[in-house]
Design a protein around this motif. Sequence first.
Motif, PDB file in Angstrom:
ATOM      1  N   THR A 182       0.848  -1.189   0.000  1.00  0.00           N
ATOM      2  CA  THR A 182       0.000   0.000   0.000  1.00  0.00           C
ATOM      3  C   THR A 182       0.884   1.239   0.000  1.00  0.00           C
ATOM      4  O   THR A 182       2.068   1.183   0.339  1.00  0.00           O
ATOM      5  CB  THR A 182      -0.906   0.031   1.240  1.00  0.00           C
ATOM      6  N   HIS A 183       0.292   2.372  -0.379  1.00  0.00           N
ATOM      7  CA  HIS A 183       1.056   3.624  -0.337  1.00  0.00           C
ATOM      8  C   HIS A 183       1.538   3.908   1.086  1.00  0.00           C
ATOM      9  O   HIS A 183       2.689   4.308   1.298  1.00  0.00           O
ATOM     10  CB  HIS A 183       0.203   4.790  -0.838  1.00  0.00           C
ATOM     11  N   GLU A 184       0.634   3.713   2.046  1.00  0.00           N
ATOM     12  CA  GLU A 184       0.982   4.006   3.436  1.00  0.00           C
ATOM     13  C   GLU A 184       2.128   3.128   3.923  1.00  0.00           C
ATOM     14  O   GLU A 184       3.032   3.589   4.623  1.00  0.00           O
ATOM     15  CB  GLU A 184      -0.248   3.821   4.337  1.00  0.00           C
ATOM     16  N   THR A 745      -0.687   9.115   1.862  1.00  0.00           N
ATOM     17  CA  THR A 745      -1.740   8.352   1.192  1.00  0.00           C
ATOM     18  C   THR A 745      -1.493   8.285  -0.314  1.00  0.00           C
ATOM     19  O   THR A 745      -2.238   7.616  -1.034  1.00  0.00           O
ATOM     20  CB  THR A 745      -3.125   8.974   1.443  1.00  0.00           C
TER      21      THR A 745
END
Length: 831
Positions: A182-184, A745
């Motif tokens: 994920t981006h996070e 995000t």
Amino acid sequence: MTAWGKSDGETGARHHLAHHSADVAAVLIALLETPTFRARAEAAAGQPLSPQEISCLGALSFLHDIGKLATAFQIKAWHGNSGITPRGHVQCGWLWLRQDDATNALDGNALYLAQWGPDLLVWFRLIFAHHGRPVPIPDENWGRDAFAPLSGYNWRDEERSMGKALIKWFPEISDHAPPPLTHEFAHFFAGLLALADWVGSDRQVFDFIEEFDPAYWTIATQKARRHLRDIGLDTSDTRLAGPATWPLLSDHPAPRPAQRIVADVETSEKLIILEAETGAGKTEAALWRFAKLFEAEEVEALYFAVPTRAAARQLQARVNTALKRMFADPVPEAILAIPGQAKAGEALGHRLPEFRMRWDDTDEVRPARWAAEHATRFLAAQIAVGTVDQVMMAGLKVKHAHLRGAALSRALIVIDEVHASDAWMTEIQRSLVADHLALGGHAMLMSATLGSVARAAWRSEELPSLKMAQVMAYPAVWTKSECFPVHDVDTTRKTVSIQPQCGWSGSQASQLAVAAARLGARVLVIRNTVDRARETWRACADVNPELIFSLNGIPTLHHSRFAAEDRARLDARVEEALGAKRGTGGMIVVGTQTLEQSLDIDADFLITDLCPMDVLLQRIGRLHRHTRVRPPGFETAKTIVLHPGSGLDALTHMPENGLGAFGKNASLSGVYLDVPGLAATLAEVVNSPKWNIPDMNRQLVESATHPERLDQIARENGWEDYRRRVTGKAIAETQGAKLVTLDRTLEFPSLFPDDEFIGTRLGEKGAILALPEGTIGPFGHPVKTMALPVHWSLGLTGDEEVIVDGDGPLRLSVGEKQFQYGADGLTKVEE
């Protein structure tokens, strides 16, 4: 020759590349073995992490320095001329990816990595960012000779050794993969790896072993786990001294109502906003909240952020004292998070060559003070007190932002005086806190004068009408979804007699101050600018020099243009003169905004320039810090608000004494720009001769800050265009902040902008001059550094030689610029 990962230029000692790579991978895995870092990583990934996935992350970390295989890097530690241009290892890492297909790379074990799918290139972008910022892929013409053959060194043989170590130490890569990216999680992993690289590069712990040892992984993991405990990144040895109840914090019989409500908020709530007047015990409320969260294993660290360095120095000592009561041995020390000022607990650090530190209370190495020894590590401390700027550095597209954010993720962030931030700072703070909460971190915001506009922004809600805002509870504790009014406040209502005074020259202010001091009052005079403060101070000294505040018997005043060492002494002396243990008799303390927050002072009579309402209430808070007998005639605290005799309209065209802005076609700049807000504040002073604190706080703040009221004042005075410009400036600052804010995000960036021009506060920075060794300041003590205002720093970097002459007021020569430093602070000598 074998490939080295770390070397010592003086002794020639080397640490094998596979060993250093193992050190860093072992630290990263050990970090993910701690409960809090594991929880933050899983929050970022959006799923639990299996042991096999963590091993795959360790394998990626093991490859972070793979570019060091390059001949062009290895020659940096070799003697003689190879004819090959030395190259940086991170860029060489990108070149290594181009060398061969996976069948041949890493003794064939790169095939396992190739099966991890299209995210593999992103993973390498993350691991190649371990020095604090993304590194773009070099163009095809860069470093053509980086992997050139050289007699005595075969990088392919060394790569095969790395591949054998990879599969031996991380066998899980053969049938498992890292977690979905994920981006996070990409942002979090990049920061965690950068932190692991820093920790794993400590030669005092990971001593150099040049020849490859196939059993080294066991050594690395043992050292990594032990070292994380030693430096406080693993807090498993830290315990509270008892249950997180009020007696853990204080000997007072019972907490104040606001403190009790904060403590009763469920630990599952990630964000708390405490609005309470000065002196309501907000600091203790924050420490109690931290103890509750620590007990619940929600957080294991604390960063206490305040607006100024002076406030940080004051609070650090206070928090450090509280920790001795709160924790069992070994008690964590509060570090001071101010660049250039190494302090841990009560000990001061002195920098030595090779990034080493000597502490003045011991000759032994103190691993627990690791985070205090470098500004980049401040947010990795278990307990730190510093400026809000250090927190904001984790939220900007600047070097080491990811490291700071990952290290901070385990902490409760407390931002005190949150109202003091402008639009630029507020936007950066809001974005950083949002990312922090999304990872499972906690935040607490505190203010005496927040206002509904700021509170609505922090809580992501609609702005209430002026009528609704004025009747909202105060004091109050807010969460994201609820408001808890603070009822039955147990402190005595604080009454202030307040009146306006037309005219604000130094002589007018001094007449008021001297008259009150002659009657036995301790008088606090706060002017908006240093020039007006000096003018007032000199006028007072001309009439009654014996009533003037002094340091070491030398009359002086309080503002920002003093050497850091003298400023600390001035802070202490002001608290002595106006604190709980002060003497009797009249005294006049003159200064600027430096007096309005964080100092534990309590005056009888306040003389202040007109300023925004939230600032005015902050200054009035200096009148009720302690319960005591006031001198006759001052049983009720008094405040006089000085304002321009010509009215406020002129301030929309030309500034005066820190208020207003330049003409219509010029850019807005100044200390307090919002003239409609100043007019609203002055109207409340004129219409209400007695203020009852805290009962009137909500009504006063909303009446002087709510857009409905400010729009009305602008219409009545014909200031609509000026108000639009002020509002537009705030919007522009907010939008500008979004451009430089690190949004976790979004996809991990391939490039950071030039961070030389990105700051936590808008505007240029003044130069900091290093004074010659042995310089004695006007109060008889050594001084080492002097910070210049921005407008005096043009053409200076801070690296220039400073020539000091004189034994009275010091004459400082910096190139063609000359300054004088005396008991009234630093002044520029105009030729």
